[in-house]
Scaffold this active site. Structure first.
Site, short mmCIF file in Angstrom:
data_model
loop_
_atom_site.label_atom_id
_atom_site.label_comp_id
_atom_site.label_asym_id
_atom_site.label_seq_id
_atom_site.Cartn_x
_atom_site.Cartn_y
_atom_site.Cartn_z
N CYS A 69 -4.99 59.39 3.52
CA CYS A 69 -5.21 58.05 2.97
C CYS A 69 -3.94 57.64 2.25
CB CYS A 69 -6.31 58.04 1.92
SG CYS A 69 -7.89 58.55 2.50
N GLU A 116 -9.63 48.12 -2.47
CA GLU A 116 -8.77 48.23 -1.31
C GLU A 116 -9.33 47.51 -0.09
OE1 GLU A 116 -6.26 52.16 -2.40
OE2 GLU A 116 -7.76 52.44 -0.84
#
Length: 182
Positions: A69, A116
């Site tokens: 990530c 996000e």
């Protein structure tokens, strides 16, 4: 490794339109929506690669999550960013395909916030994994049935975004023949 204070993230609106840049830690302190990506890797046996985040990470240290990530740098394409970070974190690269994106928001115990616009990628890899110890404490290949059972029994061992994205990732991976029907 770059110092976290100097890393910038791309701020976006709800349509993933770029609206500026911000220092990474400040964006996470203030909960500003920014572009991110999550990479899920399977092998030819239908297992998923998990990484345990290094304990010293700025949030979620020690938790298990998907293979990689991160955030693209300002001016960097998502495609370039996913391959760069997969090599930097896990020591390999492979073909990756974006399968969906979603927005999430979560507040952590340390006061940081993840807000996000997360682009989710999948890939298949059967070679050697060489994780970067600055990023990754441990890694393992896991059977999907075992993973689903462990998340149900021990949800606090896994990152928030991983648990959020996983059902849709598994659904798509099953349709694409990467994993067996569950």
């Amino acid at each position: 490794m770059e110092k976290q204070e100097k890393q910038l993230v791309v701020l976006v609106d709800e349509n993933d339109k770029e609206i500026g840049v911000e220092e990474k830690i400040k964006a996470h302190r203030e909960g500003k929506l920014h572009r991110a990506f999550s990479i899920f890797i399977f092998n030819s046996k239908g297992e998923m690669l998990l990484q345990q985040r290094a304990k010293h990470k700025y949030h979620c240290g020690g938790l298990w999550t998907n293979a990689c990530c991160s955030h693209p740098r300002p001016g960097e394409s998502l495609n370039d960013a996913v391959h760069r970070r997969l090599k930097e974190e896990m020591g390999f690269d492979c073909e990756l395909k974006e399968i969906f994106s979603f927005i999430y928001y979560v507040e952590f115990d340390n006061g940081l916030k993840e807000h996000e616009f997360d682009h989710v990628f999948i890939g298949v890899f059967d070679g050697e994994v060489k994780p970067n110890p600055d990023e990754v404490q441990d890694f393992k290949w896991v059977k999907i049935e075992e993973l689903v059972k462990d998340i149900a029994s021990n949800p606090d061992k896994y990152t928030y975004w991983f648990k959020l994205a996983l059902p849709r990732v598994l659904e798509i991976a099953e349709k694409e023949g990467l994993i067996k029907s569950r």
